[in-house]
Design a protein around this motif. Structure first.
Motif, PDB file in Angstrom:
ATOM      1  N   SER A 118       0.994   4.108  -2.907  1.00 31.93           N
ATOM      2  CA  SER A 118       0.741   5.497  -2.531  1.00 31.93           C
ATOM      3  C   SER A 118       1.885   6.401  -2.976  1.00 31.93           C
ATOM      4  O   SER A 118       1.657   7.534  -3.410  1.00 31.93           O
TER       5      SER A 118
ATOM      6  N   SER B  21       0.826  -1.207   0.000  1.00 30.10           N
ATOM      7  CA  SER B  21       0.000   0.000   0.000  1.00 30.10           C
ATOM      8  C   SER B  21       0.859   1.256   0.000  1.00 30.10           C
ATOM      9  O   SER B  21       0.563   2.230  -0.706  1.00 30.10           O
TER      10      SER B  21
ATOM     11  N   LEU C 270       4.013   6.726   5.066  1.00 27.49           N
ATOM     12  CA  LEU C 270       3.850   5.545   4.222  1.00 27.49           C
ATOM     13  C   LEU C 270       4.691   4.367   4.714  1.00 27.49           C
ATOM     14  O   LEU C 270       4.527   3.254   4.229  1.00 27.49           O
TER      15      LEU C 270
ATOM     16  N   THR D 197       4.266  13.347   4.661  1.00 27.35           N
ATOM     17  CA  THR D 197       3.364  12.398   4.001  1.00 27.35           C
ATOM     18  C   THR D 197       4.078  11.105   3.680  1.00 27.35           C
ATOM     19  O   THR D 197       3.558  10.006   3.908  1.00 27.35           O
TER      20      THR D 197
END
Length: 253
Positions: A17, A13, A99, A95
């Motif tokens: 992303s 994931s 992840l 950000t």
């Protein structure tokens, strides 16, 4: 086992992303560069066709000077990736950290993304040349022949560098060029990277159109590209080692 599968899903994931984040920041801009390249080259090739009939296709390509447009577009896309990803480094660091991607994973994904963007320009350029060949065949007074396009890719050094056909040496040079440019962009920031990024592109542009076969220019380029990639991997190794010793995940863009 369940914990391992959970980590694997989080890693997948996070990778997806990161791909999405990179694409959102720059892929449309790369496509815009490709579109501008197509418009400019179409105008130049059209003007070359109007200059007079009778010249072989490869000479019309040379007269049109589209190789300068392609190299300018390649440079624009490369330095656009550098700029946009540096902005992402500064504004999207938090950000990316969420992840949970390691520094090595980010490096690999960015390298692959950059290579894909640069390959997009190559694909667009090859498609344009094929379209130009169709237009050329329809012009009255132009030489025709079943091997017209095939011979053009061997007789014109720019076309041969773009699509080397059976020339393994040129394929290796192009592959190393794209990897060196992509890895150097993904590697990091600082004076060393600025110097090598400019140097790699200038060398690639100056010697892109080289004689058929593995010319000395290609061998020099391949050597420089390998050295640049080795330096990038060494920097990554020491950075990951330092990050591991500090107890951090090492994830960054």
């Amino acid at each position: 086992m369940a914990e391992k599968n959970s980590r694997h899903r989080r890693g997948s994931s996070g990778a997806l992303s990161l791909w999405a984040l990179l694409a959102k920041s720059s892929f449309y801009k790369v496509l815009a560069v490709a579109l501008l390249m197509a418009v400019a080259e179409t105008a130049l090739f059209g003007r070359a066709l109007q200059s007079g009939p009778g010249a072989p296709f490869e000479l019309k390509i040379e007269e049109s000077r589209i190789h300068f447009v392609f190299l300018a577009a390649l440079g624009a896309a490369f330095f656009l990736l550098i700029r946009m990803n540096r902005i992402l480094d500064n504004e999207g660091r938090n950000t990316v950290m969420r992840l949970k991607s390691t520094q090595a994973q980010v490096f690999v994904i960015r390298t692959a993304y950059d290579a894909l963007c640069l390959l997009t320009l190559f694909a667009v350029q090859v498609g344009l040349v094929l379209c130009f060949a169709v237009i050329y065949r329809r012009m009255p007074g132009m030489p025709q022949g079943p091997q017209m396009l095939f011979l053009a890719f061997y007789r014109n050094e720019f076309l041969h560098g773009l699509l080397p056909m059976a020339d393994v040496g040129k394929w290796a040079r192009n592959g190393l060029m794209l990897l060196a440019m992509s890895m150097d962009e993904a590697g990091g920031i600082g004076k060393r990277y600025r110097v090598t990024q400019v140097s790699v592109f200038v060398m690639a542009a100056a010697w892109f159109a080289a004689p058929v076969g593995l010319a000395w220019q290609d061998m020099v380029c391949c050597l420089v590209y390998v050295v640049v990639m080795a330096a990038d991997l060494l920097d990554l190794y020491w950075s990951c080692k330092a990050g591991g010793s500090d107890g951090g995940s090492g994830g960054h863009v």
